[in-house]
Scaffold this motif. Structure first.
Motif, PDB file in Angstrom:
ATOM      1  N   SER A   1      35.878  68.471  50.369  1.00  0.00           N
ATOM      2  CA  SER A   1      36.122  67.429  51.504  1.00  0.00           C
ATOM      3  C   SER A   1      36.418  65.893  50.889  1.00  0.00           C
ATOM      4  O   SER A   1      36.857  65.297  51.361  1.00  0.00           O
TER       5      SER A   1
ATOM      6  N   GLU B   1      25.951  74.343  62.608  1.00  0.00           N
ATOM      7  CA  GLU B   1      26.784  73.648  61.370  1.00  0.00           C
ATOM      8  C   GLU B   1      28.238  74.084  61.365  1.00  0.00           C
ATOM      9  O   GLU B   1      29.203  73.498  61.175  1.00  0.00           O
TER      10      GLU B   1
ATOM     11  N   ASN C   1      30.494  72.624  63.992  1.00  0.00           N
ATOM     12  CA  ASN C   1      30.748  71.270  63.664  1.00  0.00           C
ATOM     13  C   ASN C   1      31.811  71.254  62.860  1.00  0.00           C
ATOM     14  O   ASN C   1      32.637  70.050  62.875  1.00  0.00           O
ATOM     15  N   ARG C   2      31.906  72.395  61.994  1.00  0.00           N
ATOM     16  CA  ARG C   2      33.185  72.284  60.894  1.00  0.00           C
ATOM     17  C   ARG C   2      34.413  72.762  61.454  1.00  0.00           C
ATOM     18  O   ARG C   2      35.434  72.441  61.325  1.00  0.00           O
TER      19      ARG C   2
ATOM     20  N   CYS D   1      37.388  81.186  58.639  1.00  0.00           N
ATOM     21  CA  CYS D   1      36.567  80.188  58.344  1.00  0.00           C
ATOM     22  C   CYS D   1      34.988  80.599  57.708  1.00  0.00           C
ATOM     23  O   CYS D   1      34.773  79.940  56.819  1.00  0.00           O
TER      24      CYS D   1
ATOM     25  N   TRP E   1      33.613  79.259  54.367  1.00  0.00           N
ATOM     26  CA  TRP E   1      32.346  78.933  54.377  1.00  0.00           C
ATOM     27  C   TRP E   1      31.445  80.028  54.176  1.00  0.00           C
ATOM     28  O   TRP E   1      30.530  80.218  55.143  1.00  0.00           O
TER      29      TRP E   1
ATOM     30  N   LYS F   1      31.511  63.088  60.528  1.00  0.00           N
ATOM     31  CA  LYS F   1      31.294  64.443  59.852  1.00  0.00           C
ATOM     32  C   LYS F   1      31.960  64.472  58.692  1.00  0.00           C
ATOM     33  O   LYS F   1      33.143  63.663  58.381  1.00  0.00           O
TER      34      LYS F   1
ATOM     35  N   ASP G   1      33.069  66.878  57.017  1.00  0.00           N
ATOM     36  CA  ASP G   1      34.291  67.994  56.759  1.00  0.00           C
ATOM     37  C   ASP G   1      34.327  68.764  58.222  1.00  0.00           C
ATOM     38  O   ASP G   1      33.451  69.020  58.851  1.00  0.00           O
ATOM     39  N   PHE G   2      35.530  68.825  58.534  1.00  0.00           N
ATOM     40  CA  PHE G   2      35.965  69.815  59.690  1.00  0.00           C
ATOM     41  C   PHE G   2      37.360  70.227  59.646  1.00  0.00           C
ATOM     42  O   PHE G   2      38.133  69.367  58.680  1.00  0.00           O
TER      43      PHE G   2
ATOM     44  N   LYS H   1      40.280  67.544  59.110  1.00  0.00           N
ATOM     45  CA  LYS H   1      40.120  66.196  59.090  1.00  0.00           C
ATOM     46  C   LYS H   1      40.813  65.388  58.090  1.00  0.00           C
ATOM     47  O   LYS H   1      41.198  64.316  58.522  1.00  0.00           O
TER      48      LYS H   1
END
Ligand code: ZN
Lengths: 177, 92, 987
Positions: B30, C666, C669-670, C729, C734, C872, C874-875, C878
């Protein structure tokens, strides 16, 4: 409107196609529970078979890595479903797919030839023994296939595609009827 | 393009069961800067030889794989689950 | 018409006569005949006219390489042009028509082209038709196309079925000749899974016309016995009428099986053709060889034939080639034919052997001319004589048939389809399979083995070795002693024959002759790939099976190099033509693509829905009433009714994904640009999903059912894509998050109940209280229905801008619940509405769909910039969404647009021009993404993406439809055409 009686429509009705070398028949819309274990977690096959599969043959099928289907002919009440899903906790998350997946059976001497018209998966008994399950494309439709006998397979498909896949299978069966 | 793709979970399957995303490259963290992101989103190597790609076994087990394919011969030399690839550093 | 059928000989069933017609002429053949053998037996040597010069042509081969005998077979929808008579089995009442002739085969006007031939040489089209280019479309192309003169396809519907099928094996053997059969026995006995395919009607290959014996048995009996044993083995499958047409990656072979191309009336239960995709561990090419024609003048006159073909017609079909025959050979195989012809009583006049030093111990009656060549064959529609030259002498021999053999080339196509280059062997005078063939081996004559005994032994050894390699215990197979065979060792090839006067053809089908090849070299097109295109050699439907090798030899001679230096052109599938029907398979008409039906399909149907295909879904687009003449009337009514009363719409097609796990929040959210971490249980939220490049990917609502359980909806179009994306994703980006995804699209029937009276109706079937206070806007919860009979999920969300609910119930109950809602709502004026009305309702509210989210749009463009979380960490998207170019105020942004004159209208896709600006690309201000007639506004309205759009509300612009040249004055406005304060949502 508690006097109104809710009725259930089955996706395939009581359709059947029978001949000497090939039979296709709709299976009861009982229950299908999708069980999602933890990535890298333990094999829950035995646990599921005992706890919620009732030890029935082919009740628990591998759906994907760390995922299983628990399948049965009997429709469950919401409470029974809840109990099942609770039993899974905390080993796995469960999702009720009893209405979302529709099953039918294809059997007979020509069953491997029929399936070979749809799937690129090797369905010979050496490569696909009794009890083995897999997701694969049949024609243009993805379906979950389980070998339930030397000459018998169960096909489980998304409800919206059930009629279409049935029609395709009936057409593939034509030369054997 | 390969006719059959080995899935580590399902075995050999016809390519029609898969969806290809493209080069298996690691997503920047990030805090990565704009250049890193530009590279990640837009820049690709186009080698003659082995190439790691993300393939999704869409009509099968629905796992994402890293498939190592020779762009010259189309031969597939490796295919593993993406989580394994991430752990072993293939795609990360 | 004279009969050429011998009284004895052959594998035909003389008791079963089969009548057929050729160009309307009635003829008779026997069961077991090919169309070609039946024609020859009937004395029909002339079978076609050549492509360019319209020269009379006869049957040249007995197999897949046939360049001349191409017919249109069948009638009506079963008409099949370019059918090779050599591959077509004869059946009762077969109708065959010759092609490329006008007005008739015997008298063909196009043969005047022969006189014009100096103008039709290689490169003619390039040179002549280059200029002026304007004439191409109108003049040259139609001319060339008409002259191309191959058969014409039928416009009628093909009544037959086709299909595709997979097969898997350890060993795929291609070719059921001596080597293939021996290999099959060896591997089959070892218990390997073996599939043998052969393109001919009967397995056996050359054994079907072989006169040598094997272990004391006739060759044909050896075939029968071998097949019997193979068929008794459960692990072996033998498929005839099955052509392996391509070799593909992963050792998958394409095989075309002609299931019912040999029967008068195909049965409807079976396909006429079937494409097999055969995945094999090892493939063994036992494909044999192709005999090479010799390039002398008039080598195309009917009566001139390949020597092997002549032997096949003689021995397999009992057909004599003519009354007076000669053989022109470069190798010993000519003498085997001589022996067979003479034993059948055919008058063999001479053997012309190009080898001066040939010492073959020929003991027959014919003259043997050694060191001799045929320079020219003479005759029109039938061969009348040949000019033979030997030493300084020449002689004219009266013959009506001539066999030619210029040696043999291994058939290696399938070994080269994956890119391997053949290599030239001086020793074999032939191109052999590439060095590395990856999963493919060769056997028998294709593997440069000479003689029957050699091929049998080589095949048996290959089969055993492959089986052993694959882990099977080999089983010895001894084919037995071969007697009477004459192995023809390769001889020096004879590319350029001296003293030729007439046209000497290299490519029979495309009418390329020797001078074309030398001309190509002279004009600088000597590279094999250039020469191919310049002369069209090898570009006909036979793909140069007979011609390529001679072209290579002639190019080599003309360039003064060895054939190895010339090389070959690229081998590509298909080996022989494959019909479109077979390639299409079963997926035609109603089976073209799957049909996906909503659980409310039957409900919609009985309510009179008109369906529209949306992706694979059948969606109800509107519900016409008896008094409505146009769809617009129905849609306007449905829209008004939703705004005034209440409507019910099937939204089951929305993608639905259940997201479980302790990190589910979470995870959301990403994957969404806006915040989801703190979404309370029992609440729904609109979410925007971006791509990594910052553009919007999809939108929808996601509800929190439980701490660790969410219910996401996606758009219908992107349902599958979003699921793939979420899996990517969770698995690739993740994997450390505990999140599990299940697609539940098909589990739920989902209906939107929208309109001011919706609460009253929904409350009738929902057991819990759903007043505004207890279940406000964006509420989401599990509910009990009909006094506890059923459980469903209720969402208070609205796409129409009205007070509205979405109710999801288990799919099987969908229809029953929809029926109940219709019943409950009848006193409140409930009506079903379809996607058209849905679309009008959402345009009136400025809600976007993929018309607007078209891959070029970031949230700020839609006025949703504030939704994108700034906090946030990270998403997805972004990093890129705030790039310079994506935050520029000059971007196209969402506005409403309506015509200045309410009677005027415009269409989606039209562009926006500043008032008074010329209609140029430079003046383009944006475009209309969605438009509809709004009953509420009373005119057409639209959503548009316009440069600096929101700053220009009230500005008069021109909507320009460049296709229909319409200019509609219009005004930009707020895209909220109805209830701009969104008050109706919260009542
Ligand atoms: Zn898989």
């Amino acid at each position: 409107m508690s006097e109104y009686r809710v009725t259930r429509r089955s996706a395939l009705g009581s359709n059947a196609l029978r001949s000497e070398r090939i039979c296709i028949s709709a299976l009861p819309e009982g229950h299908v529970i999708q069980v999602m274990g933890k990535e890298g977690g333990p094999d829950l096959g035995a646990f599921l078979s005992e706890k919620i599969g009732g030890g029935a043959k082919f009740a628990v099928r591998i759906a994907a890595p760390f995922q299983w289907y628990v399948v049965g002919d009997r429709a469950l009440s919401p409470e029974e479903t809840d109990t099942m899903l609770d039993t899974l906790h905390p080993h796995a998350a469960g999702v009720d797919q009893s209405h979302g997946r529709v099953r039918f059976q294809v059997e007979g001497a020509m069953v491997e030839r029929l399936l070979a018209k749809g799937t690129g998966t090797d369905v010979s008994v050496e490569a696909f023994p009794v009890g083995h399950s897999t997701m694969t494309l049949i024609g243009h439709i993805a379906a979950h296939v389980t070998r339930v006998g030397e000459h018998a397979f169960e096909i489980m498909v998304l409800r919206g595609f059930a009629e279409s896949l049935w029609d395709d299978c009936a057409r593939m069966a034509q030369e054997f009827t | 393009m390969a006719s059959l793709v080995p899935c580590p979970h399902c075995g050999m399957r016809p390519k029609e069961e898969f969806t290809i995303k493209g080069a298996a490259i690691a997503r920047p963290g990030s805090h990565a800067d704009a250049n890193e992101w530009m590279d990640y989103v837009y820049l690709r190597n186009n080698p003659l030889g082995t190439y790691d790609e993300y393939w999704h076994h869409t009509s099968g087990c629905r796992r994402w794989l890293v498939v190592t394919r020779d762009t010259g011969t189309h031969e597939i030399s490796a295919s593993c689950d993406v989580t394994v690839a991430v752990k072993t550093g293939v795609a990360a | 018409m004279t009969s050429y059928r011998l009284d004895e000989r052959g594998l035909i069933d003389r008791h079963t006569k089969l009548p057929f017609t050729f160009d309307g002429k009635h003829m008779t053949g026997f069961s077991g005949d090919s169309l070609a053998s039946a024609l020859l037996a009937n004395g029909q040597q002339l079978v076609g006219r050549s492509f360019k010069y319209h020269r009379p042509r006869g049957i040249l081969t007995a197999g897949a390489a046939e360049p001349n005998a191409l017919f249109t077979v069948g009638r009506g929808g079963r008409t099949e042009p370019n059918t090779r008579a050599t591959m077509q089995e004869l059946y009762r009442d077969l109708e065959a028509k010759s092609q490329n002739r006008w007005p008739s085969l015997e008298f063909d006007i196009g043969s005047l082209n022969s006189i014009l031939s100096p103008f039709l040489s290689a490169g003619f089209y390039y040179k002549t038709f280059m200029w002026p280019s304007a004439l191409w479309e109108k003049l040259y192309e139609p001319l060339i196309r008409r002259a191309a003169g191959l058969g014409t396809a039928s416009y009628e519907r093909d009544p037959d079925a086709y299909e595709k099928c997979w097969a898997h094996c350890d060993l795929l053997i291609i070719g059921a000749g001596p080597a293939g059969l021996a290999a099959a026995l060896a591997a089959g006995r070892a218990k390997a899974r073996v599939i043998v395919v052969d393109e001919h009607a009967a397995a056996g290959g050359t054994l079907l016309w072989e006169t040598a014996t094997i272990g004391g048995n006739l060759a044909a009996d050896f075939v029968t016995q071998t097949l019997e044993e193979l068929r008794s083995l459960r692990n072996v499958r033998v498929m005839t009428r099955a052509t392996a047409f391509g070799s593909y990656d992963g050792n998958v072979f394409g095989v075309l099986e002609r299931v019912q191309k040999h029967v008068p009336e195909p049965v409807s239960q079976k396909p006429v053709e079937r494409i097999w995709r055969i995945a094999t561990k090892v493939a063994l090419l036992a494909t044999g060889t192709e005999e090479r024609p010799l390039v002398f003048g008039g080598n195309d006159v009917p009566g001139v034939m390949m020597a092997t073909a002549m032997r096949a017609y003689l021995n397999r079909y009992g057909v004599a080639p003519g009354r007076r025959t000669a053989i022109f050979t470069t190798n010993d195989s000519g003498y085997v034919l001589a022996r067979d012809l003479e034993s059948a009583g055919v008058n063999l006049v001479a053997i012309i052997d190009s080898r001066a030093g040939s010492t073959f111990p020929y003991g027959g009656k014919a003259r043997v001319l050694r060191g001799a060549v045929v320079t020219d064959a003479r005759g029109g529609r039938l061969l009348s004589s040949i000019d033979v030259s030997f030493g300084r002498r020449s002689e004219n021999l009266k013959v009506d048939s001539l066999a030619m053999t210029g040696g043999f080339s291994p058939i290696i196509h399938l070994a080269c389809h994956r890119g391997g280059k053949p290599r030239w062997s001086d020793e074999r005078s032939a191109f052999l399979a590439p060095e590395t063939t990856r999963g493919i081996m060769l056997a028998g004559a294709a593997d440069a083995t000479d003689g029957l005994a050699g091929c049998l032994a080589n095949g048996a050894a290959r089969g055993a070795a492959i089986a052993q390699e694959l882990g099977f215990r080999p089983f010895p197979f001894e084919p037995g002693i071969v007697e009477g065979d004459v192995p023809a060792a390769p001889a020096r090839p004879l590319w350029s024959i001296p003293g030729v006067k007439g046209k000497a053809f290299v490519d029979f089908q495309n009418d390329v002759h020797r001078k074309d090849i030398t001309l190509a070299v002279k004009e600088g097109y000597g590279h094999v790939e250039h020469a191919k295109r310049y002369t069209t050699n090898g570009m006909a439907t036979d793909q140069g099976k007979l011609s390529n090798i001679n072209a290579v030899g002639l190019l080599a001679d003309a360039r003064g190099v060895a054939p190895a230096a010339v090389g070959t052109t690229t081998f590509r599938p298909f080996y022989t033509p494959v019909s479109f029907g077979a390639l299409t398979g079963a997926h035609t008409e109603g089976h073209f693509q799957p049909i996906r039906k909503s659980p409310l399909h039957e409900w919609a149907k009985k309510n009179g829905a008109v369906f529209v295909e949306a992706g694979l879904w059948y969606r109800s687009s509107w519900f016409p009433r008896r008094d409505e003449a146009t769809w617009r009337q129905s849609v306007d009514r449905e829209v008004r009714n939703v705004r005034a009363n209440v409507g019910l719409c099937d939204v089951s097609m929305l993608g639905k994904i259940e997201i479980c796990g302790k990190d589910a929040a979470e995870f959301l959210n990403r994957v969404y640009a806006n915040a989801f971490l703190k979404l309370p249980v029992g609440k729904a939220r609109y979410g925007l999903m971006l791509r990594e490049d910052g553009m919007i990917y999809d939108d929808g609502t996601t509800s929190r059912l439980d701490d660790g359980r969410f219910f996401m909806t996606t758009t219908t179009a992107y349902a599958a894509g979003v699921m793939n994306h979420l899996e990517f994703c969770s698995q690739a980006l993740w994997p450390e998050l505990d999140v599990r995804l299940a697609s539940v699209t098909d589990q739920w029937a989902q209906m939107a109940i929208a309109g001011p009276k919706s609460r009253t109706i929904v409350q009738k079937i929902v057991d819990e209280e759903i007043s505004n206070g207890s279940f406000p806007f964006l509420g989401a919860k599990e509910v009990s229905l009909f006094g506890g009979q059923l459980r469903g999920r209720l969402f208070r969300i609205s796409f129409s801008g009205e007070l509205a609910y979405e109710l999801a119930v288990p799919a099987g109950y969908g229809e029953s619940v929809a029926d109940a809602l219709m019943e409950a709502g009848s006193e409140h004026g409930i009506q079903p509405y379809g996607v058209e009305a849905l679309s009008v309702l959402r345009i009136e509210k400025g809600h976007v769909t993929h018309n607007e989210i078209n891959g070029t749009v970031v949230p700020a463009d839609l006025g949703m910039g504030k939704m994108v979380s700034a906090t946030k960490q990270d998403f997805v998207g972004k990093a890129m969404v705030s790039r310079e170019g994506l935050v520029s105020p000059d971007r196209l942004r969402l506005v409403g647009v309506k015509p200045v004159d309410p009677r005027a209208s415009f269409r989606s896709g039209s562009h926006i021009l500043t008032k008074g600006a010329a209609e140029t690309l430079e003046n383009d201000q944006g475009y209309v993404t969605s438009s509809a007639f709004s009953p509420h506004v009373g005119s057409t309205i639209g959503l548009a993406l316009v440069r600096r759009g929101p700053e220009r509300y009230g500005e008069e612009v021109v909507v320009w439809n460049g296709l229909s040249k319409e200019f509609t004055p219009a005004r930009l406005c707020d895209p909220l055409f109805v209830d701009p304060e969104n008050e109706k949502l919260h009542v």
